[in-house]
Design an enzyme around this catalytic site. Sequence first.
Site, PDB file in Angstrom:
ATOM      1  N   ARG A  37     -10.659   4.368   1.326  1.00  0.00           N
ATOM      2  CA  ARG A  37     -11.548   4.849   2.167  1.00  0.00           C
ATOM      3  C   ARG A  37     -12.175   6.460   1.925  1.00  0.00           C
ATOM      4  O   ARG A  37     -13.363   6.765   2.105  1.00  0.00           O
ATOM      5  CB  ARG A  37     -11.054   5.036   3.702  1.00  0.00           C
ATOM      6  CG  ARG A  37     -11.187   3.222   4.030  1.00  0.00           C
ATOM      7  CD  ARG A  37     -10.701   3.267   5.783  1.00  0.00           C
ATOM      8  NE  ARG A  37      -9.421   3.077   5.718  1.00  0.00           N
ATOM      9  CZ  ARG A  37      -8.520   2.794   6.959  1.00  0.00           C
ATOM     10  NH1 ARG A  37      -9.338   2.851   7.880  1.00  0.00           N
ATOM     11  NH2 ARG A  37      -7.543   2.324   6.931  1.00  0.00           N
ATOM     12  N   ARG A  51     -12.631  -0.814  17.997  1.00  0.00           N
ATOM     13  CA  ARG A  51     -12.422   0.114  19.019  1.00  0.00           C
ATOM     14  C   ARG A  51     -13.097   1.672  18.584  1.00  0.00           C
ATOM     15  O   ARG A  51     -13.690   2.229  19.434  1.00  0.00           O
ATOM     16  CB  ARG A  51     -10.956   0.352  19.139  1.00  0.00           C
ATOM     17  CG  ARG A  51     -10.371   1.365  20.073  1.00  0.00           C
ATOM     18  CD  ARG A  51      -9.826   2.880  19.699  1.00  0.00           C
ATOM     19  NE  ARG A  51      -9.072   2.656  18.589  1.00  0.00           N
ATOM     20  CZ  ARG A  51      -8.944   3.774  17.911  1.00  0.00           C
ATOM     21  NH1 ARG A  51      -9.269   5.001  18.397  1.00  0.00           N
ATOM     22  NH2 ARG A  51      -8.227   3.807  17.036  1.00  0.00           N
ATOM     23  N   ARG A  52     -12.949   1.994  17.463  1.00  0.00           N
ATOM     24  CA  ARG A  52     -13.501   3.460  16.830  1.00  0.00           C
ATOM     25  C   ARG A  52     -14.832   3.373  16.699  1.00  0.00           C
ATOM     26  O   ARG A  52     -15.680   4.186  17.334  1.00  0.00           O
ATOM     27  CB  ARG A  52     -12.826   3.691  15.640  1.00  0.00           C
ATOM     28  CG  ARG A  52     -11.599   4.011  15.365  1.00  0.00           C
ATOM     29  CD  ARG A  52     -11.148   4.467  14.223  1.00  0.00           C
ATOM     30  NE  ARG A  52      -9.739   4.982  14.021  1.00  0.00           N
ATOM     31  CZ  ARG A  52      -8.836   4.548  13.073  1.00  0.00           C
ATOM     32  NH1 ARG A  52      -9.087   4.019  11.872  1.00  0.00           N
ATOM     33  NH2 ARG A  52      -7.542   5.200  13.046  1.00  0.00           N
ATOM     34  N   ARG A  96     -13.425  -0.546   4.707  1.00  0.00           N
ATOM     35  CA  ARG A  96     -12.051  -1.145   4.790  1.00  0.00           C
ATOM     36  C   ARG A  96     -11.329  -0.627   3.331  1.00  0.00           C
ATOM     37  O   ARG A  96     -11.963  -0.232   2.459  1.00  0.00           O
ATOM     38  CB  ARG A  96     -12.039  -2.652   4.731  1.00  0.00           C
ATOM     39  CG  ARG A  96     -12.202  -3.190   6.248  1.00  0.00           C
ATOM     40  CD  ARG A  96     -11.823  -4.610   6.313  1.00  0.00           C
ATOM     41  NE  ARG A  96     -10.469  -4.773   5.870  1.00  0.00           N
ATOM     42  CZ  ARG A  96     -10.065  -5.763   5.065  1.00  0.00           C
ATOM     43  NH1 ARG A  96     -10.698  -6.767   4.865  1.00  0.00           N
ATOM     44  NH2 ARG A  96      -8.661  -5.925   4.877  1.00  0.00           N
ATOM     45  N   ASN A 132      -7.274   0.917   1.901  1.00  0.00           N
ATOM     46  CA  ASN A 132      -6.163   1.958   2.361  1.00  0.00           C
ATOM     47  C   ASN A 132      -6.807   3.200   2.478  1.00  0.00           C
ATOM     48  O   ASN A 132      -7.938   3.440   2.152  1.00  0.00           O
ATOM     49  CB  ASN A 132      -5.187   1.772   1.397  1.00  0.00           C
ATOM     50  CG  ASN A 132      -5.429   2.089  -0.252  1.00  0.00           C
ATOM     51  OD1 ASN A 132      -6.406   2.872  -0.696  1.00  0.00           O
ATOM     52  ND2 ASN A 132      -4.761   1.543  -1.159  1.00  0.00           N
ATOM     53  N   VAL A 133      -5.904   4.156   2.559  1.00  0.00           N
ATOM     54  CA  VAL A 133      -6.313   5.654   2.820  1.00  0.00           C
ATOM     55  C   VAL A 133      -7.216   6.065   1.531  1.00  0.00           C
ATOM     56  O   VAL A 133      -8.171   6.721   1.753  1.00  0.00           O
ATOM     57  CB  VAL A 133      -5.106   6.456   3.322  1.00  0.00           C
ATOM     58  CG1 VAL A 133      -5.607   8.176   2.983  1.00  0.00           C
ATOM     59  CG2 VAL A 133      -4.524   6.135   4.538  1.00  0.00           C
ATOM     60  N   SER A 178       0.695  -1.310   0.182  1.00  0.00           N
ATOM     61  CA  SER A 178       0.102  -0.200   0.001  1.00  0.00           C
ATOM     62  C   SER A 178       0.924   1.490   0.039  1.00  0.00           C
ATOM     63  O   SER A 178       2.189   1.075   0.349  1.00  0.00           O
ATOM     64  CB  SER A 178      -0.868  -0.028   1.004  1.00  0.00           C
ATOM     65  OG  SER A 178      -0.019   0.277   2.466  1.00  0.00           O
ATOM     66  N   CYS A 208      -8.655  -8.898  17.669  1.00  0.00           N
ATOM     67  CA  CYS A 208      -8.989  -7.980  16.807  1.00  0.00           C
ATOM     68  C   CYS A 208     -10.585  -7.821  17.103  1.00  0.00           C
ATOM     69  O   CYS A 208     -11.126  -6.810  16.631  1.00  0.00           O
ATOM     70  CB  CYS A 208      -8.721  -8.380  15.327  1.00  0.00           C
ATOM     71  SG  CYS A 208      -9.699  -9.960  14.869  1.00  0.00           S
ATOM     72  N   SER A 232     -12.806  -0.452  12.535  1.00  0.00           N
ATOM     73  CA  SER A 232     -12.259  -0.681  13.558  1.00  0.00           C
ATOM     74  C   SER A 232     -13.303  -1.045  14.779  1.00  0.00           C
ATOM     75  O   SER A 232     -14.040   0.081  14.944  1.00  0.00           O
ATOM     76  CB  SER A 232     -11.310   0.641  13.847  1.00  0.00           C
ATOM     77  OG  SER A 232     -11.016   0.553  15.396  1.00  0.00           O
ATOM     78  N   LYS A 238       0.338  -1.100  15.202  1.00  0.00           N
ATOM     79  CA  LYS A 238      -1.069  -1.661  15.694  1.00  0.00           C
ATOM     80  C   LYS A 238      -1.810  -2.698  14.874  1.00  0.00           C
ATOM     81  O   LYS A 238      -2.702  -3.116  15.294  1.00  0.00           O
ATOM     82  CB  LYS A 238      -2.011  -0.013  15.611  1.00  0.00           C
ATOM     83  CG  LYS A 238      -2.609   0.277  14.292  1.00  0.00           C
ATOM     84  CD  LYS A 238      -3.321   1.389  14.246  1.00  0.00           C
ATOM     85  CE  LYS A 238      -3.642   2.107  12.926  1.00  0.00           C
ATOM     86  NZ  LYS A 238      -4.670   1.311  12.316  1.00  0.00           N
ATOM     87  N   ASP A 239      -1.057  -2.947  13.613  1.00  0.00           N
ATOM     88  CA  ASP A 239      -1.531  -4.192  12.722  1.00  0.00           C
ATOM     89  C   ASP A 239      -0.983  -5.572  13.202  1.00  0.00           C
ATOM     90  O   ASP A 239      -1.434  -6.446  12.449  1.00  0.00           O
ATOM     91  CB  ASP A 239      -1.680  -3.702  11.425  1.00  0.00           C
ATOM     92  CG  ASP A 239      -2.167  -2.635  10.799  1.00  0.00           C
ATOM     93  OD1 ASP A 239      -3.213  -2.226  11.711  1.00  0.00           O
ATOM     94  OD2 ASP A 239      -2.005  -1.914   9.943  1.00  0.00           O
ATOM     95  N   THR A 278     -16.163   2.908   9.381  1.00  0.00           N
ATOM     96  CA  THR A 278     -14.991   2.390  10.038  1.00  0.00           C
ATOM     97  C   THR A 278     -14.999   0.841   9.976  1.00  0.00           C
ATOM     98  O   THR A 278     -16.073   0.184  10.491  1.00  0.00           O
ATOM     99  CB  THR A 278     -14.558   2.989  11.406  1.00  0.00           C
ATOM    100  OG1 THR A 278     -13.590   2.407  12.068  1.00  0.00           O
ATOM    101  CG2 THR A 278     -15.755   2.737  12.410  1.00  0.00           C
TER     102      THR A 278
END
Length: 304
Positions: A154, A130-131, A148, A150-151, A12, A240, A128, A84-85, A126
């Site tokens: 999204r 957590r988010r 989901r 890459n930047v 990526s 996860c 995530s 984080k991944d 998102t």
Amino acid sequence: MAIKFRLGTRGSPLALTQAGMVRDALCAAHGWAPDAVTLVVIRTTGDRVQDRPLAEIGGKALWTKEIDRALLDDEIDAAVHSMKDVETIRPRAIRIAAMLPRADVRDRLIGAESVAALAQGAVVGTSSPRRRAQLLRLRPDLTVVMFRGNVDTRLAKLTAGEADATLLAAAGLDRLGRDGVGRAIPTDTMLPAPAQGAVGIEVRSADANAARIVAAIDDAATSACVLAERALLAGLGADCHSPVAALAALSGEMLTLRAELIAEDGSAFVEGSGEGTDGSLVAAELAADLLARAPEVVRRLFQP
């Protein structure tokens, strides 16, 4: 340098940028020419499968298993990861050898000035847990949908109207030269994911030469904080699926660790902090304290 030092990375744009940062740091530290380090792009399952949450198809290992295989098969000398991944429990034959200085740990909200400013019932994308949990704790009226990719993927989904807003890591945006994209969310509002903003380098545990080479670029403060956050995950038995946020800070020899565990729907949470000179001990004690105080709806998400 006759033999190139081989860095394995995902393909990526962000992963390549981060691998380039590691390459440049190694060359600077050792006085190498730029072509002494070569980037080996490895396509992972996480890159190939974009239509389902990671938790449904294998978790964080989907970002690492192909790179792990290449490392263990001596196809690369070291691997570069967004920490984080990286799953909490790593193979014994692989070890984290260094981390670059940590970048901005915060999340950025794209599509609104703040979480509070989101329209009633707004759709936020998102992937995530957590988010998602944090957003629903702050704004139960929101609809959270799976995003989901890459930047660029999204951001394109957001532009196409698939959601009203999304969240991305500030560190990744900054590294891609997009420091003006989105609004940073204070950590007092949304505590980040463990290890967010950190780039790590792994080597084979038995490869002393690679470990020595990589150790030259290690940022000790980042390593201490990120390893404490990862130790918290281990103490919680988090995976996860687990909505957990954590952030460590180092002042001299004193490490402070904050964390929160949140129900998937945001309906309950527990938070706490600890400090000490031994990050692993601080993490273990905080994990035990959080689990002891967590409401059942939160505690059942963790397997200590």
